[in-house]
Enzyme design. Structure first.
Site, PDB file in Angstrom:
ATOM      1  N   GLN A  26      47.525  44.534  40.791  1.00 39.69           N
ATOM      2  CA  GLN A  26      47.594  45.077  42.154  1.00 39.69           C
ATOM      3  C   GLN A  26      48.674  46.167  42.230  1.00 39.69           C
ATOM      4  O   GLN A  26      49.779  45.976  41.732  1.00 39.69           O
ATOM      5  CB  GLN A  26      47.922  43.934  43.126  1.00 39.69           C
ATOM      6  N   ASP A  73      38.626  47.228  37.738  1.00 39.76           N
ATOM      7  CA  ASP A  73      38.888  48.241  38.772  1.00 39.76           C
ATOM      8  C   ASP A  73      38.265  49.586  38.386  1.00 39.76           C
ATOM      9  O   ASP A  73      38.123  50.472  39.233  1.00 39.76           O
ATOM     10  CB  ASP A  73      40.404  48.439  38.920  1.00 39.76           C
ATOM     11  N   LYS A 116      40.907  38.463  47.323  1.00 40.41           N
ATOM     12  CA  LYS A 116      40.150  38.576  46.069  1.00 40.41           C
ATOM     13  C   LYS A 116      39.948  37.197  45.451  1.00 40.41           C
ATOM     14  O   LYS A 116      38.862  36.879  44.960  1.00 40.41           O
ATOM     15  CB  LYS A 116      40.873  39.525  45.104  1.00 40.41           C
TER      16      LYS A 116
END
Ligand code: NAD
Length: 286
Positions: free
Chosen positions: A97, A120, A53
């Protein structure tokens, strides 16, 4: 032969658009979009995802910062960091995460992220916005599926879609997005009766179950479009693992188009994450 939908190429093209948008924002005097990624603990797979990422951000000109915290970080410390990031004008996207260590309540952490920075798209506010058709930030993998579908069929209005799998991160949001695009959606799951029969009716099949090659050739009507979200590791011939999807790819060549695994939905997730970060940065600076 079915058209093979090339997720890598579509992701590259989305990255080019994102990069141009970043350049235009900076040239126009706006703050450069910034994404912060938080990793708690030393899960090797998460470590690789975070590195991917961060590298992807650099590719399109998004400023990225990483917070790599030890596994024994307390929930309060993590929530404190998120509160500071929520208040920072340089951070437009926050991604924590998962999985998190067992002593941290992942739901609490997710809900602490400012919905406007939840790139997200998992915060209940964004889920609610998606389900009510009132904007919000859309989750990356499901939105990637829609973008892939639209490379073959830009207008999805009136199509019959079957989504197999009802998880909060893939199946349910895909079903909501397809509904928003004017499809008539059936959301199937492990208790669904006569799944092959329902699949044979569908113009669009999105498979997201994690069951290797469960969608067989005779489940797919000629001319249907098939999106395979599954990523399953199987022992390969040379002792190395190989990846297969939830669709028996070789059997569905009478479809109009199908995504391969790997190289289909997978590459879209990070590309959409970057696009979401730019969307969040734009909204923040309005
Ligand atoms: P999950 O385990 O949370 O959900 C699986 C769903 O499949 C459940 O809703 C279950 O009801 C349904 N299901 C299970 N058995 C079934 C059956 N026999 N018939 C019909 N439905 C059945 O999984 P998930 O997190 O939604 O992920 C699904 C797949 O997508 C996995 O292979 C995962 O690795 C992959 N995935 C890929 C990406 C990506 O490409 N970036 C992202 C997320 C998930």
């Amino acid at each position: 032969m079915a058209e093979r939908i090339d997720g890598r190429a579509v992701a590259r093209s989305l990255d080019e658009t994102t990069k141009s948008e970043v350049e235009a924002m900076v040239a126009g005097g706006m703050t450069r979009p910034g994404l912060t990624v938080i990793l708690v603990g030393d899960d090797p797979a998460s470590d690789v995802y975070v590195s991917h990422k961060v590298t992807a951000c650099a590719r399109v000109g998004i400023r990225s910062t990483e917070h790599r915290l030890p596994a024994e970080t307390s929930e309060d410390e993590l929530l404190g960091l998120i509160a500071r990031l929520n208040a920072s004008e340089h951070v437009h996207g926050i991604l924590c995460q998962v999985p998190l260590p067992g002593h941290i309540d992942a739901r609490k952490v997710l809900e602490a992220i400012d919905p406007a920075k939840d790139v997200d798209g998992f915060h209940p506010v964004n889920v609610g916005r998606l389900s009510t058709g009132t904007g919000g930030i859309w989750p990356c993998t499901p939105f990637g599926c829609i973008k892939l579908l639209q490379t073959v069929q830009p207008d999805l209005t009136g199509m019959d879609a079957l989504v197999i799998g009802r998880s909060n991160i893939v199946g349910k949001p895909v079903a909501m997005m397809l509904t928003a695009q004017g499809c008539t959606v059936t959301l199937a799951h492990s208790k669904t009766r006569d799944l092959p029969g329902k699949a044979r009716q569908a113009d669009i099949i999105v498979a997201a179950t994690g069951i290797p090659e469960m969608v067989k050739g005779d489940w797919v009507k000629p001319g249907a479009i098939v999106i395979d979200v599954g990523i399953n590791r199987q022992p390969g011939e040379n002792g190395k693992d190989r990846l297969v999807g939830d669709v028996a790819f070789a059997e569905v060549q009478h479809a109009r188009a199908v995504t391969p695994v790997p190289g289909g939905v997978g590459p879209m997730t990070i590309a959409v994450l970057l696009a979401n970060t730019v969307q969040a940065a734009r909204a923040w600076q309005k």
